[in-house]
Design an enzyme around this catalytic site. Structure first.
Site, short mmCIF file in Angstrom:
data_model
loop_
_atom_site.label_atom_id
_atom_site.label_comp_id
_atom_site.label_asym_id
_atom_site.label_seq_id
_atom_site.Cartn_x
_atom_site.Cartn_y
_atom_site.Cartn_z
N ASN A 148 -67.96 94.01 -32.18
CA ASN A 148 -67.79 93.65 -33.70
C ASN A 148 -66.19 93.93 -34.04
O ASN A 148 -65.66 94.70 -33.86
CB ASN A 148 -68.35 94.72 -34.60
CG ASN A 148 -68.33 94.65 -36.14
OD1 ASN A 148 -67.37 93.89 -36.63
ND2 ASN A 148 -69.00 95.38 -36.79
N CYS A 172 -65.30 93.99 -43.03
CA CYS A 172 -65.70 93.00 -42.50
C CYS A 172 -65.91 91.59 -43.28
O CYS A 172 -66.31 90.65 -42.58
CB CYS A 172 -67.14 93.44 -41.76
SG CYS A 172 -66.82 94.85 -40.90
N HIS A 225 -71.58 87.40 -39.58
CA HIS A 225 -70.80 88.68 -39.10
C HIS A 225 -71.56 89.32 -37.95
O HIS A 225 -72.75 89.41 -37.92
CB HIS A 225 -70.83 89.46 -40.22
CG HIS A 225 -69.81 90.84 -39.70
ND1 HIS A 225 -68.72 90.75 -38.96
CD2 HIS A 225 -70.21 92.13 -40.03
CE1 HIS A 225 -68.46 91.93 -38.86
NE2 HIS A 225 -69.21 92.79 -39.06
O1 UT7 Z 1 -69.27 95.63 -39.46
C1 UT7 Z 1 -70.25 96.13 -40.38
C2 UT7 Z 1 -70.16 97.56 -40.06
N1 UT7 Z 1 -71.04 98.00 -39.13
C3 UT7 Z 1 -72.41 97.66 -38.84
O2 UT7 Z 1 -73.00 96.86 -39.29
C4 UT7 Z 1 -73.16 98.62 -38.16
C5 UT7 Z 1 -74.65 98.69 -38.88
N2 UT7 Z 1 -75.40 99.75 -38.02
C6 UT7 Z 1 -75.99 99.53 -36.83
O3 UT7 Z 1 -75.47 98.47 -36.06
C7 UT7 Z 1 -77.01 100.49 -36.15
O4 UT7 Z 1 -77.31 101.32 -37.13
C8 UT7 Z 1 -76.27 101.46 -34.97
C9 UT7 Z 1 -76.01 100.57 -33.68
C10 UT7 Z 1 -74.78 101.88 -35.60
C11 UT7 Z 1 -77.17 102.52 -34.73
O5 UT7 Z 1 -78.37 102.21 -34.34
P1 UT7 Z 1 -79.70 102.77 -35.17
O6 UT7 Z 1 -80.67 102.00 -34.41
O7 UT7 Z 1 -79.70 102.74 -36.28
O8 UT7 Z 1 -79.52 104.28 -34.48
P2 UT7 Z 1 -79.29 105.46 -35.04
O9 UT7 Z 1 -77.94 105.76 -35.98
O10 UT7 Z 1 -80.71 105.75 -35.71
O11 UT7 Z 1 -79.46 106.83 -33.83
C12 UT7 Z 1 -80.27 106.82 -32.95
C13 UT7 Z 1 -80.25 107.85 -31.82
C14 UT7 Z 1 -79.42 109.12 -32.52
O12 UT7 Z 1 -79.89 110.15 -31.73
P3 UT7 Z 1 -81.01 110.98 -32.38
O13 UT7 Z 1 -80.62 111.76 -33.56
O14 UT7 Z 1 -82.26 110.20 -32.74
O15 UT7 Z 1 -81.37 112.13 -31.22
C15 UT7 Z 1 -78.04 109.03 -32.28
O16 UT7 Z 1 -77.45 110.27 -32.00
O17 UT7 Z 1 -79.08 107.26 -31.01
C16 UT7 Z 1 -78.08 108.09 -30.88
N3 UT7 Z 1 -76.82 107.45 -30.73
C17 UT7 Z 1 -76.51 107.23 -29.41
N4 UT7 Z 1 -76.78 107.23 -28.10
C18 UT7 Z 1 -76.35 106.67 -27.16
C19 UT7 Z 1 -75.94 107.00 -31.35
N5 UT7 Z 1 -75.02 106.50 -30.82
C20 UT7 Z 1 -75.18 106.31 -29.60
C21 UT7 Z 1 -74.69 105.73 -28.39
N6 UT7 Z 1 -75.20 105.97 -26.93
N7 UT7 Z 1 -73.53 105.09 -28.19
#
Ligand code: UT7
Length: 332
Positions: free
Chosen positions: A289, A119, A259
């Site tokens: 993204n 990215c 980004h």
């Molecule tokens: O381009 C560079 C690369 N990428 C990035 O910059 C991404 C950077 N990271 C992020 O944007 C965030 O970390 C995410 C959007 C990927 C995730 O958000 P988060 O607030 O960090 O959530 P999390 O990973 O802590 O997950 C929270 C919960 C989990 O459930 P449990 O374990 O708390 O029960 C996940 O399984 O949300 C769940 N989850 C979802 N639920 C519904 C993960 N993906 C989804 C989804 N729909 N699509």
């Protein structure tokens, strides 16, 4: 180069972008994986993303964005001396996507290659092209960020498939009046974080065997939470480091083009840099993204809307797989 040679100022002569017409909304994704529009919107800010059509590849997007940038710059594609395509979703491993693009835009004189910094690729590529041009040996560069992310996404993995989209953005770089153009940059990498964003298979470490495909190793994997923490820290830091030595402060930034990965990362960066919301450029609600393409697409949008005025200070800032990061400060 003689001791008193002053390298020419290099800046952006024209911008272009292209999003494939097909749109995939959060509601479409609700039917594909266990997710909701509400979760995606509140956790990321994304509502919809564009996806390539059957038969469309990274170079098709990049060539269209490149043509549009040349047109905006008033430069015939044949006059381009250097083409760099930042991508990690190339048409093929060999040849480079930049060579496909060169052929598609009808250029024969440029040297052309891909740059892989995930990215951060566009920031790396702009920096690289700037220094080629500043050498005085080349006059015009076409720098493209193009990604067909949807080809490398596991559409059954809700952790990743809701985040990404396809698209391309491009700029033509060339000489600009003294005091304008790219003023500074700050690039970095930390290979210790190699496993945070990775396509683990179908390279030389894990070749494309039936076993690798069975394990879905051809698809992008991400430790989203770790990347999030890294991103929140590095975005503000990279802009501050890029500003150092320019005589400018963060208060001088008219447009911060970050980004487009997550609205919460962008808002945290805005807060750290003390920038009001109106100066943060955000389009991820419509694009998702698009990796190396997010910054040039967002830049092209605000340029075509007539928002960027002569003399404005524009800061580009990216982070991504590698881990890598980059920031560039420009005077328009
Ligand atoms: O381009 C560079 C690369 N990428 C990035 O910059 C991404 C950077 N990271 C992020 O944007 C965030 O970390 C995410 C959007 C990927 C995730 O958000 P988060 O607030 O960090 O959530 P999390 O990973 O802590 O997950 C929270 C919960 C989990 O459930 P449990 O374990 O708390 O029960 C996940 O399984 O949300 C769940 N989850 C979802 N639920 C519904 C993960 N993906 C989804 C989804 N729909 N699509």
């Amino acid at each position: 180069m003689s001791a008193n040679h002053r390298p020419p100022a290099i800046g952006i002569l024209g911008t272009g972008s292209y999003l494939p017409p097909k749109v995939l909304t959060n509601f479409d994704l609700e039917k594909m994986v266990d997710t909701t529009d509400e979760w995606i919107r509140t956790r990321t800010g994304i509502r919809e993303r564009h996806i390539v059509e059957e038969g469309q590849a990274c170079s098709d997007l990049g060539a269209e964005a490149g043509r549009r940038a040349c047109e905006a710059a008033g430069v015939d594609p044949e006059e381009i001396d250097l083409i760099i395509c930042a991508t990690f979703t190339p048409d093929t491993f060999c040849p480079s996507t930049a060579c496909f693009i060169q052929h598609k835009i009808g250029n024969k004189r440029a040297f052309a290659y891909d740059l892989s910094a995930a990215c951060s690729g566009f920031s790396y590529a702009v920096t690289t092209a700037r220094h080629f041009l500043a050498s005085g040996l080349y006059r015009r560069a076409l720098v493209i960020g193009s990604e067909a992310m949807s080809r490398f996404i596991n559409w059954k993995d809700r952790n990743t498939c809701v985040l990404f989209g396809d698209g391309a953005g491009a700029v033509v770089l060339g000489e600009v009046p003294e005091g304008k153009g790219i003023l500074s940059e700050y690039l970095g990498a930390d290979g210790e974080g190699w496993d945070q964003i990775i396509i683990p298979g179908c390279g030389s470490r894990r070749p494309a065997t039936p076993d690798a495909l069975e394990q879905n190793l051809q698809y992008l994997e991400m430790k989203g939470n770790d990347v999030f923490k890294f991103a929140v820290r590095i975005v503000g830091e990279a802009v501050e480091k890029a500003l150092a030595g320019t005589g400018l402060t963060q208060a001088d930034i008219d447009w911060l083009i970050p980004h487009q990965a997550n609205i919460r990362i962008i808002e945290a960066a805005g807060k750290r840099l003390n920038l009001p919301k109106e100066r943060l450029v955000v389009n991820l609600d419509r694009t998702g993204n698009t990796s190396a393409a997010t910054i040039p697409i967002a830049l092209d949008e605000i340029v075509r809307e007539g928002k960027v005025k002569d003399g404005d200070i524009v800061a580009l800032v990216a982070f991504g797989g590698g881990l890598t990061w980059g920031a560039n400060i420009l005077r328009w």
